[in-house]
Design an enzyme around this catalytic site. Structure first.
Site, PDB file in Angstrom:
ATOM      1  N   HIS A 145       0.824  -1.217   0.000  1.00  0.00           N
ATOM      2  CA  HIS A 145       0.000   0.000   0.000  1.00  0.00           C
ATOM      3  C   HIS A 145       0.854   1.263   0.000  1.00  0.00           C
ATOM      4  O   HIS A 145       0.355   2.350  -0.289  1.00  0.00           O
ATOM      5  CB  HIS A 145      -1.001  -0.009   1.159  1.00  0.00           C
ATOM      6  CG  HIS A 145      -0.443   0.303   2.500  1.00  0.00           C
ATOM      7  ND1 HIS A 145      -0.165  -0.658   3.450  1.00  0.00           N
ATOM      8  CD2 HIS A 145      -0.118   1.487   3.097  1.00  0.00           C
ATOM      9  CE1 HIS A 145       0.279  -0.092   4.547  1.00  0.00           C
ATOM     10  NE2 HIS A 145       0.336   1.210   4.365  1.00  0.00           N
ATOM     11  N   ASP A 178       0.176  -7.572   1.307  1.00  0.00           N
ATOM     12  CA  ASP A 178       0.574  -6.175   1.504  1.00  0.00           C
ATOM     13  C   ASP A 178       2.092  -6.029   1.598  1.00  0.00           C
ATOM     14  O   ASP A 178       2.605  -5.341   2.487  1.00  0.00           O
ATOM     15  CB  ASP A 178      -0.093  -5.567   2.733  1.00  0.00           C
ATOM     16  CG  ASP A 178      -0.090  -4.027   2.676  1.00  0.00           C
ATOM     17  OD1 ASP A 178       0.460  -3.476   1.699  1.00  0.00           O
ATOM     18  OD2 ASP A 178      -0.620  -3.398   3.609  1.00  0.00           O
ATOM     19  N   SER A 203       4.399   2.747   7.952  1.00  0.00           N
ATOM     20  CA  SER A 203       4.165   1.559   7.131  1.00  0.00           C
ATOM     21  C   SER A 203       5.390   1.212   6.298  1.00  0.00           C
ATOM     22  O   SER A 203       5.979   2.074   5.641  1.00  0.00           O
ATOM     23  CB  SER A 203       2.977   1.789   6.191  1.00  0.00           C
ATOM     24  OG  SER A 203       1.788   1.919   6.918  1.00  0.00           O
TER      25      SER A 203
END
Length: 358
Positions: free
Chosen positions: A95, A126, A209
């Protein structure tokens, strides 16, 4: 000596003995007070030493690992990444890269931004790998640990670029292991359902992230991916509840992408269907997963499950939504045999299914 004087001498002697006893007792009391004070001082010194040792450990780990953590700038997103090898491969979240193919990468050392290109993205877990166009000399790859050895209560540090603040570090503990978490698609999420995630109290904010969750042996034990949200607070982040993809899965996926340019063995169980959540009853609550399509030769097809069937159970888990089905499958392995409960034309049925691979 007359009797009166003798009694007086004996009385003085008794008083002297009593005074001496009192003094001795007082001395014992003073000695105990001094001992307690000394003990308290020793304990305080030990506590300061312990705190100093923990601080030194933190500083050592940060010095070891932070040079391997980078900031990744995509056109519409900002995140973090970990140097995977000395050839310039960097692993991050899918992402973070989104639909982009080219990126700017800034090392924690504050050097000039470098350019990188996408190798491959695997949204189902992911994860993604990008590669620097011109890897600098001395590029330091991170050391990945064995996430199966991660235990609740271990001290961990989260390193990345939260809110664009590069080279930031937060600290916490491993709060839980083996969590199965489903991402949303809002805000660029992949909608992936990921099993065996590491839960941590270390602060995970936007920009973290793709960064590193690190133990006190300077090993990456996970990639911070998302924070829990509280629906009662307008889906704002729930403080102290973050999740990281376990390092073992990260290495499995990244190794394949580096070697083959794509994921060839996901290690993820699959039924081989396309499904959707169905509503049932007078209250219109989620009541199962309707099979829209069946992959020819897939696990469901071999077990006799057909389009139009409604899956309501996988093993011991009740299935009400497509998300609950994904979460149940995330806990299983390809090749594993499970009993699937489903309904067909209103009749309940079961099938023994050998799970395939995603």
């Amino acid at each position: 000596m007359d009797r009166s004087r003798a009694r007086h001498v004996r009385m003085l002697a008794s008083l002297t003995a009593a005074a001496l006893a009192t003094a001795l007792l007082g001395g014992c009391s003073d000695s105990g007070s001094g001992s307690s004070a000394t003990k308290a001082t020793t304990q305080a010194a030990a506590a300061r030493k312990d705190a100093s040792d923990v601080q030194s450990d933190y500083q050592r780990v940060i010095k070891d690992v932070l040079p391997s953590v980078v900031q990744i700038d995509a056109a519409d997103s900002l995140g973090s990444g970990i140097v995977f090898d000395d050839k310039g491969h960097i692993v991050t979240n899918a992402h973070v890269v989104g639909e982009e193919k080219a990126f700017k990468v800034t090392a924690a050392t504050g050097e000039q931004a470098l350019t990188a290109k996408l190798v491959s993205s695997y949204p189902e877990q992911d994860l993604a790998v990008i590669k620097l166009d011109e890897p600098p000399s001395g590029l330091k790859a991170a050391k990945f640990g064995d996430s199966s050895k991660v235990e609740v209560g271990q001290l961990v540090l989260a390193m990345g670029s939260p809110l664009g603040l590069s080279s930031s570090v937060t600290q916490g503990i491993v709060s839980a292991t083996g969590r199965t978490v489903s991402e949303g698609r809002a805000g660029g999420g992949t909608g992936a359902t990921i099993g065996n995630m590491v839960q941590t109290s270390a602060a995970i904010n936007p920009g973290n992230s793709g960064g590193a969750l690190v133990n006190m042996d300077s090993e990456v034990v996970g990639i911070p991916t998302l924070a829990a949200t509280d629906p009662e607070m307008g889906d704002s982040a729930a403080p102290g509840i973050g999740f990281a993809i376990p390092a073992s899965m990260v290495k499995t996926i990244a190794d394949q992408i580096v070697k083959d340019g794509k994921v060839t063995d996901s290690g993820r169980a699959a039924l081989g269907i396309t499904g959707r959540t169905v509503l049932g009853g007078d209250d219109y609550r989620a009541a199962g997963v309707a099979v829209v399509d069946v992959v020819s030769g897939g696990a469901a097809d071999k077990a006799g499950i057909k389009a139009g069937d409604i899956i309501t159970k996988l093993g011991d888990t009740t299935i009400t939504t497509i998300t609950s089905l994904s979460e149940a499958l995330a806990a299983d392995q390809p090749g594993q045999q499970v009993q699937v409960g489903y309904s067909r034309d209103g009749s309940g049925k079961t099938a023994e299914v050998t799970l395939g691979e995603m």
